[in-house]
Write a protein that holds these residues in place. Structure first.
Motif, short mmCIF file in Angstrom:
data_model
loop_
_atom_site.label_atom_id
_atom_site.label_comp_id
_atom_site.label_asym_id
_atom_site.label_seq_id
_atom_site.Cartn_x
_atom_site.Cartn_y
_atom_site.Cartn_z
N VAL A 57 0.54 6.05 0.18
CA VAL A 57 -0.29 5.18 0.61
C VAL A 57 -0.78 5.48 2.09
O VAL A 57 -1.92 5.49 2.53
CB VAL A 57 0.34 3.70 0.62
CG1 VAL A 57 -0.91 2.70 1.16
CG2 VAL A 57 0.92 3.45 -0.61
N ILE A 58 0.32 5.72 2.93
CA ILE A 58 -0.03 6.18 4.26
C ILE A 58 -1.19 6.97 4.64
O ILE A 58 -2.11 7.32 5.40
CB ILE A 58 1.21 6.37 5.15
CG1 ILE A 58 2.10 5.13 5.35
CG2 ILE A 58 0.92 7.13 6.55
CD1 ILE A 58 3.09 5.07 5.95
N ALA A 59 -0.74 8.22 3.55
CA ALA A 59 -1.61 9.31 3.50
C ALA A 59 -2.90 8.97 3.42
O ALA A 59 -4.18 10.03 3.47
CB ALA A 59 -1.24 10.32 2.54
N LYS A 60 -3.36 7.79 2.85
CA LYS A 60 -4.69 7.70 2.51
C LYS A 60 -5.40 6.73 3.83
O LYS A 60 -6.65 6.44 3.76
CB LYS A 60 -4.82 6.64 1.40
CG LYS A 60 -4.39 7.39 -0.12
CD LYS A 60 -4.13 6.12 -1.11
CE LYS A 60 -3.56 6.77 -2.36
NZ LYS A 60 -3.44 5.81 -3.59
N ILE A 61 -4.57 6.41 4.69
CA ILE A 61 -5.09 5.75 5.80
C ILE A 61 -5.18 6.78 7.18
O ILE A 61 -4.29 7.21 7.64
CB ILE A 61 -4.23 4.64 6.33
CG1 ILE A 61 -4.00 3.89 5.03
CG2 ILE A 61 -4.55 3.94 7.58
CD1 ILE A 61 -2.66 2.69 5.42
N PRO A 62 -6.70 6.95 7.54
CA PRO A 62 -6.72 7.99 8.34
C PRO A 62 -6.17 7.40 9.75
O PRO A 62 -6.07 6.38 10.48
CB PRO A 62 -8.26 7.95 8.80
CG PRO A 62 -8.86 7.42 7.42
CD PRO A 62 -7.65 6.38 6.89
N LYS A 63 -5.40 8.51 10.50
CA LYS A 63 -4.92 8.25 11.91
C LYS A 63 -3.72 7.44 12.00
O LYS A 63 -3.65 6.45 12.92
CB LYS A 63 -5.78 8.19 12.71
CG LYS A 63 -7.10 9.06 13.01
CD LYS A 63 -8.02 8.68 14.05
CE LYS A 63 -8.98 9.98 14.08
NZ LYS A 63 -10.02 9.63 15.21
#
Length: 231
Positions: A57-63
């Motif tokens: 999930v984190i990988a989909k959130i920029p920065k």
């Protein structure tokens, strides 16, 4: 006068007795602290699969980690010992950048002996002329063991030269990492400029021209840098 002396002696004996009782109580309190730490670590280990799921999930959130840390930092992982989960490695994974040759930096903590943590630091391979810790090394001289702890302006990366650093490790492993989503949401939604941050990076981490791990494109958008507050 004799009666007064007897009263004073009685008070002193009572105070000594109270002190002895408090000493016994403190032994139990110390046991409680140790057991709470072990229990917390045990349940953090149980959450490992969920943390792995969270990575997707984190990988989909920029920065995402930029909001929490440094702009080339892609991932933080806490790798706990299955035999004794109070012991762990903190793994920092970085994207390709002009400064670090390392893809990953690891700092390992063994708290089996609660009075003396065993710390293993990974050597940082800096690209030529890009060593962020150089100013602190020059100031510190030959003794680099506590350069991060003792120097408020030192780069965060001096922590990897620190002979201990368990205070910051505890904040990362047991606060920032488990609650990363809440920190991200809180930072995104907060308008309070006076809010006290948990992390605050040193002066040498803040200036692009001095070689910080913040891209020029991201510099203006970066949130307030954070570093653990000490003392």
């Amino acid at each position: 006068m004799a009666a007064e002396n007897g009263t004073n002696e009685g008070i002193e004996l009572s105070l000594q007795e109270l002190n002895d009782i408090n000493t016994e109580i403190n032994v139990i309190v110390d046991q409680l602290v140790d057991e709470e730490a072990a229990l917390h670590a045990k349940y953090e280990l149980k959450k490992a699969a969920l943390y792995k799921k969270r990575e997707g999930v984190i990988a989909k959130i920029p920065k995402f980690w930029l909001t929490c840390a440094l702009s080339y930092l892609q991932r933080i992982t806490i790798n706990r010992s299955t035999e004794n989960p109070i012991n762990y490695k903190i793994e920092f994974e970085f994207a390709e950048n002009p400064y670090l040759a390392n893809k990953m930096l690891v700092k390992e903590f063994d708290f089996s002996n609660k009075d003396h943590a065993k710390v293993v630091n990974q050597k940082i391979d800096w690209k030529e002329g890009k060593d962020l810790t150089a100013p602190a090394k020059k100031e510190q001289g030959d003794d680099e063991s506590d350069v991060f702890s003792e120097n408020e302006d030192a780069s965060f990366f001096c922590w990897f030269n620190d002979g201990n650093g368990s205070e910051l490790a505890d904040l990362i492993a047991n606060d920032l990492f488990p609650n990363a989503g809440m920190y991200f949401a809180g930072t995104e939604n907060s308008d309070d400029e006076d809010e006290t941050p948990i992390f605050e990076f040193g002066h040498s981490d803040n200036e692009v021209e001095d070689g910080n791990l913040e891209s020029e494109d991201d510099a203006e958008d970066a949130p307030a840098n954070k570093r653990v507050k000490r003392g």
